[in-house]
Design a protein around this motif. Sequence first.
Motif, mmCIF file in Angstrom:
data_model
loop_
_atom_site.group_PDB
_atom_site.id
_atom_site.type_symbol
_atom_site.label_atom_id
_atom_site.label_comp_id
_atom_site.label_asym_id
_atom_site.label_seq_id
_atom_site.Cartn_x
_atom_site.Cartn_y
_atom_site.Cartn_z
ATOM 1 N N THR A 240 5.063 2.522 -2.535
ATOM 2 C CA THR A 240 5.635 1.637 -1.517
ATOM 3 C C THR A 240 6.876 2.228 -0.864
ATOM 4 O O THR A 240 7.523 3.130 -1.390
ATOM 5 N N GLN A 241 7.206 1.648 0.284
ATOM 6 C CA GLN A 241 8.475 1.891 0.960
ATOM 7 C C GLN A 241 9.560 1.108 0.218
ATOM 8 O O GLN A 241 9.238 0.249 -0.609
ATOM 9 N N PRO A 242 10.828 1.328 0.532
ATOM 10 C CA PRO A 242 11.907 0.583 -0.137
ATOM 11 C C PRO A 242 11.799 -0.942 0.008
ATOM 12 O O PRO A 242 12.267 -1.673 -0.857
ATOM 13 N N VAL A 243 11.122 -1.433 1.057
ATOM 14 C CA VAL A 243 11.011 -2.887 1.262
ATOM 15 C C VAL A 243 9.772 -3.485 0.603
ATOM 16 O O VAL A 243 9.493 -4.663 0.760
ATOM 17 N N GLY A 244 9.011 -2.690 -0.170
ATOM 18 C CA GLY A 244 7.883 -3.215 -0.930
ATOM 19 C C GLY A 244 6.531 -3.148 -0.251
ATOM 20 O O GLY A 244 5.547 -3.624 -0.799
ATOM 21 N N LEU A 245 6.463 -2.559 0.928
ATOM 22 C CA LEU A 245 5.182 -2.398 1.629
ATOM 23 C C LEU A 245 4.550 -1.065 1.244
ATOM 24 O O LEU A 245 5.263 -0.082 1.001
ATOM 25 N N ASP B 13 -6.768 18.344 11.426
ATOM 26 C CA ASP B 13 -6.179 17.258 12.206
ATOM 27 C C ASP B 13 -6.372 15.962 11.428
ATOM 28 O O ASP B 13 -7.423 15.741 10.827
ATOM 29 N N ILE B 14 -5.328 15.130 11.440
ATOM 30 C CA ILE B 14 -5.423 13.819 10.801
ATOM 31 C C ILE B 14 -4.554 12.849 11.585
ATOM 32 O O ILE B 14 -3.503 13.220 12.100
ATOM 33 N N ASN B 15 -5.037 11.619 11.697
ATOM 34 C CA ASN B 15 -4.217 10.574 12.309
ATOM 35 C C ASN B 15 -4.538 9.257 11.634
ATOM 36 O O ASN B 15 -5.577 9.100 11.010
ATOM 37 N N ALA B 16 -3.592 8.337 11.743
ATOM 38 C CA ALA B 16 -3.765 7.036 11.095
ATOM 39 C C ALA B 16 -3.150 5.951 11.960
ATOM 40 O O ALA B 16 -2.105 6.143 12.569
ATOM 41 N N THR B 17 -3.819 4.816 11.972
ATOM 42 C CA THR B 17 -3.296 3.623 12.618
ATOM 43 C C THR B 17 -3.195 2.547 11.543
ATOM 44 O O THR B 17 -4.191 2.182 10.937
ATOM 45 N N HIS B 18 -1.967 2.080 11.298
ATOM 46 C CA HIS B 18 -1.718 1.073 10.278
ATOM 47 C C HIS B 18 -1.687 -0.298 10.954
ATOM 48 O O HIS B 18 -0.934 -0.511 11.900
ATOM 49 N N THR B 19 -2.515 -1.214 10.474
ATOM 50 C CA THR B 19 -2.636 -2.534 11.105
ATOM 51 C C THR B 19 -2.230 -3.686 10.198
ATOM 52 O O THR B 19 -2.170 -4.829 10.651
ATOM 53 N N ARG B 20 -1.956 -3.398 8.954
ATOM 54 C CA ARG B 20 -1.543 -4.429 7.991
ATOM 55 C C ARG B 20 -0.838 -3.709 6.845
ATOM 56 O O ARG B 20 -1.084 -2.544 6.606
ATOM 57 N N SER B 21 0.005 -4.423 6.135
ATOM 58 C CA SER B 21 0.734 -3.834 5.010
ATOM 59 C C SER B 21 0.323 -4.489 3.702
ATOM 60 O O SER B 21 0.510 -5.688 3.523
ATOM 61 N N ALA B 22 -0.223 -3.703 2.793
ATOM 62 C CA ALA B 22 -0.511 -4.206 1.457
ATOM 63 C C ALA B 22 0.801 -4.265 0.686
ATOM 64 O O ALA B 22 1.670 -3.397 0.840
ATOM 65 N N THR B 23 0.957 -5.293 -0.143
ATOM 66 C CA THR B 23 2.191 -5.449 -0.923
ATOM 67 C C THR B 23 1.933 -5.531 -2.432
ATOM 68 O O THR B 23 2.886 -5.492 -3.204
#
Length: 142
Positions: free
Chosen positions: A49-54, A86-96
């Motif tokens: 996770t990131q520091p905010v829990g996502l 090549d790699i790309n990503a689109t993030h549409t929701r955050s798992a917690t």
Amino acid sequence: MSDASPATEDRLDWARARGVGALAEKMGFEWVEFTPERAVATMPVEGNTQPVGLMHGGAYVVLGESLGSMHANLHAGAGRLAVGIDINATHTRSATSGRVTGVCTPIHLGRSLTVHEIAVTDDQGRRCSTVRITNMIRDLPE
């Protein structure tokens, strides 16, 4: 799939034996399914996770790249190596919490290039990220 790829019943064992590398192992990557049609693995949110829990966006990318590159290497067959270009990503929701699941499906399986899409979902089946990876297939040096 290449004629040199493992038999259908041995593909998941082949993927597990080959390994996914130290980074994916540290992140808790676990194989679920590995067939010519798709590859599936999970990863825990906790510890990634990131520091905010996502769930960290880079963790989604690690999951996607591990799945896509392994599937491309199965397609490449013996004596050949698939490497990501090549790699790309689109993030549409955050798992917690819980686990995320990546389902990798080939878009293009060519002689020199592969393209895979990886849909990453949370425990409720909601899409969190879409990763696309392109791999170049090369002959291994003799």
